[in-house]
Design an enzyme around this catalytic site. Sequence first.
Site, short mmCIF file in Angstrom:
data_model
loop_
_atom_site.label_atom_id
_atom_site.label_comp_id
_atom_site.label_asym_id
_atom_site.label_seq_id
_atom_site.Cartn_x
_atom_site.Cartn_y
_atom_site.Cartn_z
N ILE A 152 19.20 -27.81 -16.59
CA ILE A 152 17.60 -27.41 -16.74
C ILE A 152 17.40 -26.41 -17.83
O ILE A 152 16.42 -26.91 -18.79
CB ILE A 152 17.06 -26.88 -15.49
CG1 ILE A 152 17.09 -27.99 -14.40
CG2 ILE A 152 15.83 -26.62 -15.81
CD1 ILE A 152 16.77 -27.13 -13.12
N ASP A 171 24.05 -17.22 -20.37
CA ASP A 171 25.04 -18.00 -19.55
C ASP A 171 26.45 -17.38 -19.47
O ASP A 171 26.81 -17.42 -20.37
CB ASP A 171 24.63 -19.38 -19.33
CG ASP A 171 25.08 -20.17 -18.37
OD1 ASP A 171 24.12 -20.43 -17.57
OD2 ASP A 171 26.27 -20.17 -17.88
N ALA A 231 12.56 -21.22 -10.98
CA ALA A 231 13.88 -21.39 -10.51
C ALA A 231 14.21 -21.14 -9.01
O ALA A 231 14.05 -21.98 -8.10
CB ALA A 231 15.19 -20.70 -11.27
N GLU A 261 8.26 -17.58 0.94
CA GLU A 261 7.19 -18.78 0.96
C GLU A 261 6.75 -19.16 2.28
O GLU A 261 7.90 -19.35 3.13
CB GLU A 261 7.72 -19.72 0.02
CG GLU A 261 8.08 -19.48 -1.45
CD GLU A 261 8.84 -20.45 -2.36
OE1 GLU A 261 8.95 -21.65 -1.93
OE2 GLU A 261 8.84 -20.26 -3.35
N HIS A 279 5.82 -23.91 -5.70
CA HIS A 279 7.25 -24.51 -5.62
C HIS A 279 7.02 -26.14 -5.91
O HIS A 279 7.55 -26.93 -5.05
CB HIS A 279 7.86 -24.23 -4.37
CG HIS A 279 9.40 -24.20 -4.35
ND1 HIS A 279 10.02 -23.41 -3.74
CD2 HIS A 279 10.17 -24.96 -5.24
CE1 HIS A 279 11.29 -23.52 -4.11
NE2 HIS A 279 11.18 -24.57 -4.84
N LEU A 280 6.44 -26.37 -7.27
CA LEU A 280 6.31 -27.87 -7.63
C LEU A 280 7.45 -28.25 -8.58
O LEU A 280 7.30 -29.40 -9.08
CB LEU A 280 5.02 -27.79 -8.01
CG LEU A 280 3.84 -27.49 -7.29
CD1 LEU A 280 2.39 -27.72 -7.96
CD2 LEU A 280 3.60 -28.32 -5.87
#
Length: 527
Positions: A152, A171, A231, A261, A279-280
């Site tokens: 991603i 990373d 994320a 959530e 949260h889409l």
Amino acid sequence: MKRVLICDPLSEDGIRPLLDAEDVETIVQTSMDRDQLLEAVQEVEAIIVRSQTQLTREVIEHASNLKVIGRAGVGVDNIDLDAATESGVIVVNAPDGNTISTAEHTMAMLMSLARNIPQAYHELKQKRWERKKFVGVELKGKTIGIVGFGRIGLEVAQRAKGHRMDVIAFDPFLNEEKAKKAGVKHGSLEDVLKAADFLTVHTPLIEKTKHLINKEAIELMKPGARILNCARGGIVEEDALFEAIQEGKIAGAALDVFEEEPATEHPLLDLPEVIATPHLGASTIEAQENVATDVSYDILELLRGGTVKNPVNLPSVSSEMMEKLSPYFKLSEQLGAFLSKVVEGTLERIHVYYSGELLDVDTMPLTRIAVKGILKRHIGERVNDVNAFKTASDKGIEINEQKSTSTKGFTNLVTVEIETDQEKRSIAGTLLNGLGARIVQLDHYSIDVVPDGHLIVIQHTDQPGAIGRVGSLLAKHDMNIATMQVGRTNLGGDAVMVLSVDREVEGDCREELSAIADIRKVKCLNL
């Protein structure tokens, strides 16, 4: 005719491979209660779920014909993996299906944040024409900092470059060569925080990344920077973000996820500088179809006698082989976990060596577990016994396994070695009859350490008083030492000290240890 049960709503196009298969009967039965589910699973060879249905040990043990469980998505929190493995049931998931969807959602949030689009739309719906109130910023020439450069993160970088943004990424598996190939700048986490006009996170939520973007991290950022999280809730410390926006340090935030959530009453939603979605990230027609398709093909392949692409749990091993290997499972993972927490730099190669009574058995499962132990520090539970090799390969990490007749005096010996772009470190362990697992060597130092609990690893110069100074400092912080092992090369030369203590070492104590004369490095581990 094989029977497949689909327990949660899935894209019909996504399960089309199953619906069209002449040798498979597909049963769609959603929103079942416990009793209905227990009855439905009894005569099926495969089950597919998303996140709604809970496949507990009870459910799995009721499914006497079950061969495979498919999770149409990434996480498998709603599946009892231990029960599935014990029952010989393979679990598969779809880790790639929502990559594009999440990357595109991140870009939509980025542009909306830069141009105040949701806020302006809301005002216009209230019949107010407020042009001057919503002056935004351009993306061109701005720096986007990407924390987490997997699938991603890479997709986000490619799209940001299309907007002529400068990209800097961090990373734990990213090095200069990989960054150059992706056309981005490589930096440390601190480099990324300091450079970013927009900061976006794309890491899993594990112990290491929980509240990664906290008050201290935000203080390193530019005044007026903006933060995005599409994320996992919890990577960004929400209280610290709220405070930073109120103080004007952070100009705004775009959030698709929250620690708890649904988050309809969250204080961040009251700030006009914050835009949010429920949260889409994976909620597109294509993503829903992709995850269902990936799982459907894996299940078909397995039911027809083939191999699966995305297995999650431990593959089957003969009972005879399992009896020989099982005592070494925990040791292998502990060695990998220990070494991953003391080595520095970007992982490039992992070597695992076996000797003694392990010469005549298939040690590949142990290597897989050792690699998992190494990668879990950075990836968390997303890496497992089956996908460890593929995950390492995806990160560009080379894995080698070798066997040797040299046992160094032990009946059995497992040695794990890591090469990074900065150093090479190794660790060796054994099983002592009646005493259990032991670490017997760290690099070229001979030691005797139980690989469990809270450990402190200190690299220092062998000088009189070093052990005493460490002991006194730990006593000052009310830290009780359970055991201590010291290894050295020669008198007055390099040495290592490994201590087991009764509780986790706090930040102040760690910093004071590092400041002691003749101590070069301090690493605190929790195994």
